[in-house]
Scaffold this active site. Structure first.
Site: not given
Ligand SMILES: Cc1c2[nH]c(c1CCC(=O)O)Cc1[nH]c(c(CCC(=O)O)c1C)Cc1[nH]c(c(CCC(=O)O)c1C)Cc1[nH]c(c(C)c1CCC(=O)O)C2
Length: 341
Positions: A39, A153
């Protein structure tokens, strides 16, 4: 390509796997130092997700490092709004943010139904690279957000405790809401079909904000759209995870999906009674249980496994793994499931 480990697929189909398969929601990224190293080599989450070779690399990390029985493609549920014409940013430590949102019919006119192959070619490419590199070691899970969660969202513009703007729209503009939900649904069906064509062996629908709707609103604005997706996808098993939708468990048993995900507030025996024996249940250890020490994690995991004993089950947490969990405790969770007899 024949799968060498097909425990997840067998469990989803109710075909008596040799042992219970285990994986973790949000296993890709978050907890692994190896993820953070990749990352940091790019500008941020979005560049990582849009670089297929790197997305494939972090997808496979938990298979190598943690020993899970499935990989889940590294991406995000918010790629769908972007593919429909509503781009997002990932703000460091705060989460997703949309510079523009959907509030009116004229906003809706600017959006289009996404085509899975063309608009999301970077995810499709990442799936192809991942499949090749996995070489059948474990199944690959594809995923999308449920239409209601994506709608939340797109209308709210960011995360929120109440999503009051998004919920308000369901009451003040029901027709406009249904139009947007239908466009998201059509985009999601295209997208999941493209993921499956590229090699996804199972798909999961995340309805992360299910629990903020009343049962009645959930039945009008979320379930019918999830149901359309389940009806449209017929070639691989489907899992529906609706966080907080304890009130909808009986209704969810009628969906054309193989697996229902449980969060940790949903009692296991009671859920089985409501959902019946024809579906696999996935879950549902409290993610906070992994803050415990080795003995405590083992005990919590075994207690959960005991409650699922003898019924169709895929072991997982009740929601995504928290970012500050020690990967060693995740390994103990996984090992404990694998040893459970
Ligand atoms: C609501 C939701 C989101 N994203 C997702 C959901 C549904 C699951 C849940 O309820 O947790 C789904 C998701 N997001 C990500 C994956 C990758 C596959 C896995 O590991 O499951 C999956 C399946 C990567 C990610 N999505 C995100 C990151 C972090 C980004 C970073 O590396 O800075 C990752 C690895 C960012 C993200 N994306 C989202 C948010 C609210 C955030 C910020 C906070 C957080 O980290 O959860 C929206």
């Amino acid at each position: 390509m024949q799968l060498k480990n097909d425990l997840l697929i067998k469990a989803a189909k109710g075909e008596n796997p040799e042992r219970t398969p285990v994986w973790l929601m949000r296993q890709a990224g978050r907890i692994l130092p190896e993820y953070r190293a990749v990352r940091e080599s790019v500008s941020g989450f979005i560049e990582l997700a849009q670089t297929p070779e790197l997305a494939a690399e972090v997808t496979i990390q938990p298979v190598d490092l943690l020993g899970v029985d499935a990989a889940i493609i590294f991406s995000d549920i918010l790629v769908i709004p972007e593919a429909m014409g509503l781009p997002y940013e990932m703000v460091e430590k705060r989460g997703p943010w949309f510079p523009s949102t959907v509030n009116s019919a004229s906003d809706l006119k600017k959006l289009r139904v996404a085509d899975g192959v063309d608009d999301l070619s970077y995810v499709i490419e990442a799936i192809k690279i991942t499949k090749k590199a996995l070489n059948g070691r474990v199944p690959l899970i594809g995923f999308a957000g449920a239409p209601w969660t994506i709608f939340a969202y797109m209308v709210e513009g960011s995360g929120s405790k109440t999503f009051s703007k998004a919920r308000a729209m369901l009451y003040t503009e029901p027709e406009l809401s249904h139009k947007l939900l239908q466009m998201i649904t059509d985009s999601t069906i295209n997208y999941l079909k493209a993921q499956i064509d590229a090699g996804a062996n199972l798909v999961q629908i995340f309805d992360s904000w299910a629990g903020i709707l009343s049962p009645e609103q959930y039945g009008i604005f979320s379930l019918p759209y999830i149901s359309q997706i389940c009806d449209a996808i017929t070639s691989v098993p489907k899992t529906v995870f609706a966080k907080g939708a304890f009130f909808a468990r009986e209704e969810m048993s009628k969906l054309k999906c193989e697996t229902i995900g449980l969060d940790w507030n949903m009692g296991i025996a009671e859920s089985r009674k409501m959902i019946g024996s024809d579906k696999t249940l996935q879950g549902n250890l409290d993610p906070a249980a992994l803050y415990g020490n080795e003995k405590q994690v083992e005990k919590a995991t075994n207690d959960m496994m005991e409650q699922f004993r003898g019924s169709r089950h895929i072991a997982n947490l009740g929601h995504g793994v928290y970012p500050d969990i020690n990967p060693e405790m995740v390994k103990i969770f996984i090992e404990t499931v694998k040893k459970f007899k």
